[in-house]
Design a protein around this motif. Structure first.
Motif, PDB file in Angstrom:
ATOM      1  N   LEU A 141     -50.422  22.843  -9.964  1.00 43.73           N
ATOM      2  CA  LEU A 141     -49.532  23.801  -9.196  1.00 43.73           C
ATOM      3  C   LEU A 141     -50.294  24.806  -8.328  1.00 43.73           C
ATOM      4  CD1 LEU A 141     -46.280  24.351 -11.247  1.00 43.73           C
ATOM      5  CD2 LEU A 141     -46.629  22.965  -9.286  1.00 43.73           C
ATOM      6  N   ASN A 142     -51.885  24.830  -8.435  1.00 39.84           N
ATOM      7  CA  ASN A 142     -52.780  25.628  -7.697  1.00 39.84           C
ATOM      8  C   ASN A 142     -52.240  26.061  -6.515  1.00 39.84           C
ATOM      9  OD1 ASN A 142     -54.367  27.483  -7.646  1.00 39.84           O
ATOM     10  ND2 ASN A 142     -56.214  26.174  -7.814  1.00 39.84           N
ATOM     11  N   GLY A 143     -52.155  26.977  -5.975  1.00 40.35           N
ATOM     12  CA  GLY A 143     -51.743  27.279  -4.528  1.00 40.35           C
ATOM     13  C   GLY A 143     -50.213  27.013  -4.094  1.00 40.35           C
ATOM     14  N   ALA A 144     -49.455  26.771  -5.085  1.00 42.02           N
ATOM     15  CA  ALA A 144     -47.943  26.319  -4.728  1.00 42.02           C
ATOM     16  C   ALA A 144     -47.145  27.465  -4.655  1.00 42.02           C
ATOM     17  CB  ALA A 144     -47.548  25.456  -5.923  1.00 42.02           C
ATOM     18  N   THR A 145     -46.127  27.433  -3.727  1.00 44.86           N
ATOM     19  CA  THR A 145     -45.192  28.585  -3.499  1.00 44.86           C
ATOM     20  C   THR A 145     -44.071  28.122  -4.619  1.00 44.86           C
ATOM     21  OG1 THR A 145     -45.659  28.166  -1.020  1.00 44.86           O
ATOM     22  CG2 THR A 145     -43.788  29.469  -1.764  1.00 44.86           C
ATOM     23  N   VAL A 146     -43.499  29.362  -5.063  1.00 43.25           N
ATOM     24  CA  VAL A 146     -42.555  29.335  -6.073  1.00 43.25           C
ATOM     25  C   VAL A 146     -41.526  30.024  -5.770  1.00 43.25           C
ATOM     26  CG1 VAL A 146     -42.155  29.410  -8.625  1.00 43.25           C
ATOM     27  CG2 VAL A 146     -44.454  28.883  -7.697  1.00 43.25           C
ATOM     28  N   CYS A 147     -40.290  29.507  -5.734  1.00 40.31           N
ATOM     29  CA  CYS A 147     -38.913  30.165  -5.782  1.00 40.31           C
ATOM     30  C   CYS A 147     -38.336  30.791  -7.052  1.00 40.31           C
ATOM     31  CB  CYS A 147     -37.827  29.230  -5.214  1.00 40.31           C
ATOM     32  SG  CYS A 147     -37.907  29.414  -3.197  1.00 40.31           S
ATOM     33  N   VAL A 148     -38.157  31.918  -7.132  1.00 43.20           N
ATOM     34  CA  VAL A 148     -37.381  32.535  -8.400  1.00 43.20           C
ATOM     35  C   VAL A 148     -36.342  33.368  -8.012  1.00 43.20           C
ATOM     36  CG1 VAL A 148     -39.612  32.389  -9.615  1.00 43.20           C
ATOM     37  CG2 VAL A 148     -39.108  34.565  -8.539  1.00 43.20           C
ATOM     38  N   ASN A 149     -35.550  33.733  -9.132  1.00 44.46           N
ATOM     39  CA  ASN A 149     -34.557  34.774  -8.960  1.00 44.46           C
ATOM     40  C   ASN A 149     -34.779  35.999  -9.467  1.00 44.46           C
ATOM     41  OD1 ASN A 149     -32.249  36.118  -9.366  1.00 44.46           O
ATOM     42  ND2 ASN A 149     -31.062  34.524 -10.468  1.00 44.46           N
ATOM     43  N   LEU A 150     -34.885  37.071  -8.704  1.00 45.12           N
ATOM     44  CA  LEU A 150     -35.633  38.385  -8.919  1.00 45.12           C
ATOM     45  C   LEU A 150     -34.846  39.091  -9.967  1.00 45.12           C
ATOM     46  CD1 LEU A 150     -34.450  41.347  -7.907  1.00 45.12           C
ATOM     47  CD2 LEU A 150     -34.830  40.346  -5.800  1.00 45.12           C
ATOM     48  N   GLY A 151     -35.557  40.067 -10.539  1.00 44.39           N
ATOM     49  CA  GLY A 151     -35.092  40.844 -11.713  1.00 44.39           C
ATOM     50  C   GLY A 151     -35.007  40.066 -13.056  1.00 44.39           C
ATOM     51  N   THR A 152     -36.042  39.217 -13.303  1.00 41.96           N
ATOM     52  CA  THR A 152     -35.700  38.622 -14.536  1.00 41.96           C
ATOM     53  C   THR A 152     -37.294  38.669 -14.888  1.00 41.96           C
ATOM     54  OG1 THR A 152     -36.492  36.574 -13.440  1.00 41.96           O
ATOM     55  CG2 THR A 152     -33.941  37.080 -13.741  1.00 41.96           C
TER      56      THR A 152
END
Lengths: 337, 388
Positions: A141-152
């Motif tokens: 996953l080096n250099g990957a773009t990661v989607c997350v839910n904030l505030g966690t």
């Protein structure tokens, strides 16, 4: 101008009348229903079904606490909260109990004036990726773009993991989980990261769930459980022992179906739990049959797990770490004696 | 006698005012005191100590350098800069586009008029949040992944990870050049004013009066020379998952700026149109009689008088744009609200302090925009007053 002074006086009274929390159990009994904070929709944990009824393992804990305190599992009013509102809602008394896939951490336990009575579900942060990316391990996953839910805790764990592995990544953090799923589905990110149980739930909402894999590795410990306000110890005890009652029921093989026959059981452990012997309820400020009501109206831990997360649900999550201690898992009820 | 009575009422008025102020201050004090007491009673840690702790999470977009040691205090500045950047670009685009649409709506050509009307009515009547989602999701979904990017001349790449363009190695260099350009424009403006004044007095046009127009070009060029070696362009190239090198404008940024500018432009257009229509028709006829071109008529006669009507509502539109930029939270652009009153509150739990800081920022921003616009307006009106 005539009403000016009286209204000023009224206003200042309103402001100064300090509304410090009274005893939560008394408040709930007086009110007649439990106010429970849940998520904005996470399948298997807390989400409304087609009829608008809240369902999920977090919801079942709320129902259990209502059954223990009020004798009726249906007397719950649910408030749906985003990750960043949840603690404020609890601190300010908007809810009595936060049951919203929340990780127990030292910072939250010590500086937010909340307490964590127990762990309902042992989870860990994982990753979901499209199959066509051919990602086998996290090292890819080096250099990957990661989607997350904030505030966690997700964001912090990501930063820690990638830094410790000397890898780079790009973060896209959304306020709502729905938007995380939509953006990941639109290809805005290479991978999506969240608690693994949440990923299983989110995968069912993608356009083509079968095209995505959930990587086996996890990068953090996420002990998810209920939270209560710090300082009301009796209320914390009630929530803790409601959870233990469900686990103890599974250990003693009591289910909502057989609980009435179990009353005739001569096993002292069963008799104590169901309130036939001793006065375990009295010290909690509850009726003698509180645990019986929890199991009868909601079920044992095994029942709530299978009903919401298990093989017969779209999530198909294995018991894994959430098996009983004697089956090699981590779920362990303190003794009822 | 009457004077004494007036004095008395004046005195009473002052006393009442002072009392009212005292009451407001007291109520505020009570609220603060009560909050502090309640926080203490609940055992919630408070104070601004968290600002010097490392934040420990990452941002998708930042103008200043950012690493794992960045504190919450520095993060506040970084997030604030993101908000300011989006707002500033939005204000410029919305003003230009609004002016264009207003002129289209006033045009003699029925087709152009119709287009202008359609634009205003469509964008004004759809909630901004929906437009934001439209620009973000509708556009994002239809772009290819990074490995099959749309390529323009081999230097600019467009994909669903954003727009990659060549950019100086050191972002600081670009910042200095932009600063030089802005400085050049300001100096040029004042020089031009002085030159015009001189021309009006002397009636001659000496060659140095061209200087104000050259300065905005000269300043950045000088900066370029001074920077020398640091002015290295880095080109975007595909590496692994994504493009590296150059500057990547993330989709969140592009769609936020687009949505804010297009939406606000519709309101600006109506305000400008109203302002232009408020100028008497005779003014137009008179300037045409003087032989001024249409453009000069607009620039020198109509718009300066229309400003009187335009500026106050335009100020509110600018304020709205700045405040609306906080909708960025919906599409993951890391602005002040998302980063600070979102993630930071969660990590530190200092809700009261953080919300107070964020509210203060928006208040100060709004007040300074108001002040600047009012100043501009009083100057313009003063100038008009002298002429009329």
């Amino acid at each position: 101008m005539k009403s000016f002074w009286p209204s000023i006086c009224g206003l200042s009274l309103l402001i100064t009348s300090s509304w410090l929390q009274a005893d939560t159990l008394d408040e709930v009994k007086k009110r007649g229903f439990l106010k429970c904070g849940v998520s904005q929709g996470l399948a298997g944990f807390s989400s409304p079904d087609k009829a608008g009824q809240w369902r999920g393992i977090d919801v079942d804990l709320c129902r259990g606490v209502a059954a223990a305190t009020l004798g009726d599992a249906n007397k719950v009013k649910y408030t749906s909260l985003s990750a960043k509102e949840r603690f404020t809602a609890l601190q300010s008394g908007e809810i009595d109990l936060l049951s919203r896939n929340t990780s127990w951490t030292i910072v939250r336990d010590t500086s937010l004036a909340v307490d964590f009575p127990g762990v309902l579900y042992y989870d860990g942060q994982g990753f979901m990726a499209p199959k066509k990316l051919n990602v086998k391990t996290l090292k890819d996953l080096n250099g990957a773009t990661v989607c997350v839910n904030l505030g966690t805790t997700t964001e912090l764990n990501l930063a820690d993991y990638f830094r410790s592995q000397k890898m780079t990544y790009k973060l896209v953090a959304f306020e709502k989980n729905d938007e995380v799923v939509a953006a990941y589905d639109a290809g805005r990110c290479d991978v999506m990261s969240s608690d693994q149980s949440g990923l299983y739930a989110d995968r069912t909402r993608l356009k083509k769930p079968e095209d995505h894999v959930i990587l086996p590795e996890i990068i953090s410990k996420e002990p998810l459980g209920p939270a209560v306000r710090h300082g009301d110890n009796r209320w914390g005890d009630i929530v803790r022992w409601t959870l233990f009652a469900m686990i103890e029921a599974e250990e003693l093989k009591i289910t909502s179906a057989n609980v009435d026959q179990q009353k005739a059981n001569s096993n002292p452990a069963v008799r104590r739990l169901l309130g036939m012997e001793g006065d375990l309820g009295k010290n909690l400020g509850l009726k003698a049959d509180w645990a019986l009501q929890v199991v009868k109206q909601v079920g044992s831990y095994q029942e709530i797990f299978e009903r919401n997360l298990g093989a017969n649900t779209p999530l198909k999550i294995a018991r894994g770490q959430n098996a009983l201690w004697r089956d090699g898992g981590l779920q362990y009820s303190m003794p009822f004696r | 006698m009457a004077q004494a009575a007036r004095k008395k009422t004046q005195g009473r008025g002052l006393l009442l005012q002072a009392l009212a102020l005292l009451i407001v201050v007291l109520i505020l004090g009570l609220i603060i005191h009560n909050t502090v007491l309640n926080l203490e009673a609940r055992g919630i840690a408070s104070g601004f100590g968290f600002l010097s702790q490392p934040a420990g999470f990452d941002l998708a977009f930042h103008l200043l350098p950012y690493d794992e040691t960045t504190t919450f205090g520095q993060l506040f500045i970084i997030a604030l800069l993101n908000t300011l950047l989006v707002s500033a670009i939005g204000v410029v685009f919305a003003s230009l586009l609004g002016l264009l649409v207003a002129l289209a709506r006033l045009s003699q050509n029925p087709l152009i008029r119709l287009l202008g009307t359609i634009y205003v009515e469509t964008l004004r009547n759809i909630p901004l949040l929906l437009q934001l989602f439209f620009w973000y999701f509708a556009v994002l979904r239809n772009l290819p992944g990074p490995r099959e990017s749309l390529e323009f001349f081999g230097v600019v790449y467009l994909n669903n990870r954003g727009l990659s363009i060549p950019f100086p190695m050191e972002p600081a260099a670009a910042f200095y050049i932009a600063l030089a350009l802005i400085l050049g424009l300001i100096v040029g403006h004042y020089l031009r004013q002085a030159a015009v004044k001189k021309r009006v007095e002397a009636g001659r046009f000496p060659a140095w009066h061209l200087l104000p127009y050259a300065i905005p070009v000269i300043f950045p060029l000088l900066t370029l020379l001074l920077l020398g070696q640091r002015w290295q362009i880095s080109w975007p190239e595909l590496q692994g998952f994504n493009f590296s090198g150059g500057l990547q404008l993330i989709p969140e940024f592009v769609s936020l700026v687009a949505a804010l500018s297009l939406y606000t432009a519709a309101f600006v257009a109506e305000i400008v149109r109203a302002g232009i229509l408020s100028v008497q028709k005779g003014q137009m006829e008179a300037s045409e009689a003087l032989g001024l071109t249409r453009l000069d008529t607009m620039r020198l006669v109509i718009l300066p008088q229309a400003l009187r009507v335009i500026l106050p509502p335009l100020t509110s539109q600018y304020l709205n744009l700045v405040k609306n930029s906080s909708l960025a939270a919906a599409i993951a652009f890391p602005d002040l609200v998302l980063v600070f009153s979102g993630t930071a509150i969660n990590i530190t739990g200092q809700a009261v302090e953080i919300m107070a800081m964020v509210m203060m920022v928006y208040l100060l921003l709004s007040l300074s925009i108001s002040a600047a616009m009012n100043r501009y307006q009083s100057k313009t009106l003063h100038y008009l007053g002298q002429r009329s």
